[in-house]
Design a protein around this motif. Structure first.
Motif, mmCIF file in Angstrom:
data_model
loop_
_atom_site.group_PDB
_atom_site.id
_atom_site.type_symbol
_atom_site.label_atom_id
_atom_site.label_comp_id
_atom_site.label_asym_id
_atom_site.label_seq_id
_atom_site.Cartn_x
_atom_site.Cartn_y
_atom_site.Cartn_z
ATOM 1 N N TYR A 186 0.870 -1.171 0.000
ATOM 2 C CA TYR A 186 0.000 0.000 0.000
ATOM 3 C C TYR A 186 0.908 1.222 0.000
ATOM 4 N N GLY A 187 0.544 2.204 -0.757
ATOM 5 C CA GLY A 187 1.299 3.450 -0.755
ATOM 6 C C GLY A 187 0.375 4.613 -1.042
ATOM 7 N N ASN A 188 0.747 5.763 -0.525
ATOM 8 C CA ASN A 188 -0.011 6.960 -0.856
ATOM 9 C C ASN A 188 0.904 8.167 -0.892
ATOM 10 N N VAL A 189 0.465 9.170 -1.638
ATOM 11 C CA VAL A 189 1.169 10.433 -1.763
ATOM 12 C C VAL A 189 0.134 11.528 -1.595
ATOM 13 N N PHE A 190 0.461 12.491 -0.737
ATOM 14 C CA PHE A 190 -0.422 13.638 -0.551
ATOM 15 C C PHE A 190 0.047 14.748 -1.479
ATOM 16 N N LEU A 191 -0.846 15.229 -2.320
ATOM 17 C CA LEU A 191 -0.503 16.213 -3.337
ATOM 18 C C LEU A 191 -0.553 17.646 -2.833
ATOM 19 N N HIS A 192 -1.180 17.864 -1.687
ATOM 20 C CA HIS A 192 -1.278 19.201 -1.101
ATOM 21 C C HIS A 192 -0.676 19.154 0.297
ATOM 22 N N PRO A 193 0.646 19.262 0.387
ATOM 23 C CA PRO A 193 1.301 19.111 1.683
ATOM 24 C C PRO A 193 1.004 20.267 2.636
ATOM 25 N N SER A 194 1.197 19.983 3.921
ATOM 26 C CA SER A 194 1.022 21.005 4.946
ATOM 27 C C SER A 194 2.137 22.047 4.816
ATOM 28 N N MET A 195 2.009 23.149 5.545
ATOM 29 C CA MET A 195 3.033 24.198 5.502
ATOM 30 C C MET A 195 4.385 23.672 5.963
ATOM 31 N N SER A 196 4.406 22.842 6.994
ATOM 32 C CA SER A 196 5.691 22.317 7.470
ATOM 33 C C SER A 196 6.315 21.401 6.419
ATOM 34 N N GLN A 197 5.501 20.610 5.725
ATOM 35 C CA GLN A 197 6.039 19.764 4.667
ATOM 36 C C GLN A 197 6.503 20.592 3.470
ATOM 37 N N LYS A 198 5.805 21.685 3.178
ATOM 38 C CA LYS A 198 6.248 22.575 2.101
ATOM 39 C C LYS A 198 7.612 23.170 2.435
ATOM 40 N N SER A 199 7.804 23.542 3.691
ATOM 41 C CA SER A 199 9.101 24.077 4.114
ATOM 42 C C SER A 199 10.191 23.025 3.980
ATOM 43 N N ALA A 200 9.881 21.803 4.374
ATOM 44 C CA ALA A 200 10.847 20.711 4.250
ATOM 45 C C ALA A 200 11.184 20.458 2.782
ATOM 46 N N LEU A 201 10.179 20.533 1.913
ATOM 47 C CA LEU A 201 10.418 20.360 0.476
ATOM 48 C C LEU A 201 11.305 21.462 -0.078
ATOM 49 N N ARG A 202 11.055 22.704 0.357
ATOM 50 C CA ARG A 202 11.901 23.812 -0.105
ATOM 51 C C ARG A 202 13.359 23.579 0.298
ATOM 52 N N ALA A 203 13.559 23.118 1.535
ATOM 53 C CA ALA A 203 14.926 22.842 2.011
ATOM 54 C C ALA A 203 15.561 21.726 1.184
ATOM 55 N N LEU A 204 14.788 20.703 0.874
ATOM 56 C CA LEU A 204 15.305 19.615 0.062
ATOM 57 C C LEU A 204 15.619 20.079 -1.355
ATOM 58 N N LEU A 205 14.718 20.865 -1.942
ATOM 59 C CA LEU A 205 14.929 21.355 -3.302
ATOM 60 C C LEU A 205 16.151 22.266 -3.394
ATOM 61 N N ALA A 206 16.438 22.981 -2.322
ATOM 62 C CA ALA A 206 17.605 23.857 -2.312
ATOM 63 C C ALA A 206 18.894 23.060 -2.473
ATOM 64 N N LYS A 207 18.863 21.773 -2.108
ATOM 65 C CA LYS A 207 20.045 20.909 -2.222
ATOM 66 C C LYS A 207 20.155 20.251 -3.598
ATOM 67 N N LEU A 208 19.111 20.381 -4.395
ATOM 68 C CA LEU A 208 19.109 19.792 -5.736
ATOM 69 C C LEU A 208 19.376 20.893 -6.753
ATOM 70 N N PRO A 209 20.435 20.806 -7.519
ATOM 71 C CA PRO A 209 20.795 21.899 -8.419
ATOM 72 C C PRO A 209 19.812 22.132 -9.568
ATOM 73 N N THR A 210 19.059 21.122 -9.956
ATOM 74 C CA THR A 210 18.169 21.260 -11.105
ATOM 75 C C THR A 210 16.900 22.042 -10.779
ATOM 76 N N TYR A 211 16.397 21.894 -9.581
ATOM 77 C CA TYR A 211 15.125 22.510 -9.218
ATOM 78 C C TYR A 211 15.333 23.449 -8.038
ATOM 79 N N ASN A 212 15.396 24.728 -8.326
ATOM 80 C CA ASN A 212 15.653 25.710 -7.276
ATOM 81 C C ASN A 212 14.394 26.119 -6.531
#
Length: 189
Positions: free
Chosen positions: A11-37
């Motif tokens: 079983y697996g699921n993905v939430f397409l509308h993350p919470s504000m804290s998850q959005k912040s975590a995603l921004r931090a992760l994306l900052a480490k990926l050179p392709t997607y700023n």
């Protein structure tokens, strides 16, 4: 979770509308990926991947899928072998009927649907070519606030799970996710 059978082995699921804290975590992760700023760049890249997956169906994510797609995508399988078990994709839908119509009128799937009913729930069965010479039947129906697409056994398993004995009632599942944050982007069980 309520549409996945209690005996799901995957079983697996993905939430397409993350919470504000998850959005912040995603921004931090994306900052480490050179392709997607930015999240917008990552989102555009993801939309491109989805459109490539939809190629051949005549569907476009932005105009044909996004308008009805809800906040979550999930899926389950009840056996380690797709040919022997049941499996389905569960697409949360703001408008399940619009989602169903979008799928059954897709250019690559149109005109070959058979109307079916299982335990009072209508669905459509497609027996045409799904690409690569594969001719496995595809069952698609609207169930609660979801569009369910999978093999016929998977659609029927989702209907049965919606009426009881779902993964939401499984002690093994509850034990496996015990201690996990409810604020998450995705889960694989």
């Amino acid at each position: 979770l309520e549409l996945a059978p209690a005996d799901s082995v995957l079983y697996g699921n993905v939430f397409l509308h993350p919470s504000m804290s998850q959005k912040s975590a995603l921004r931090a992760l994306l900052a480490k990926l050179p392709t997607y700023n930015t999240p917008a760049q990552a989102s555009a890249a993801l939309e491109g991947v989805v459109n490539r997956l939809l190629s051949g169906t005549g569907l476009d994510y932005a105009s044909d899928v996004r308008p009805w797609l809800g906040p979550q995508i999930a899926g389950f399988a009840t056996s380690d072998s797709p040919r022997r078990g049941s499996h389905a994709l569960l697409l949360a839908a703001a408008d399940p009927e619009a989602g169903l119509e979008s799928i059954v009128t897709a250019e690559g799937l149109s005109g070959q649907w058979e109307e079916r009913n299982y335990d009072g729930v209508g669905y459509r069965l497609y027996r045409g070519d799904l690409g690569h010479g594969e001719r496995a039947p595809l069952a698609v129906g609207a169930l609660e606030s979801f569009v369910v697409a999978g093999n016929e056994a998977g659609f029927r398993a989702a209907v049965d799970a919606s009426r009881g004995a779902s993964l939401a009632d499984s002690g093994a599942y509850e034990e496996a996710i015990e201690g996990l944050s409810r604020d998450r982007l995705a889960l694989v069980y």
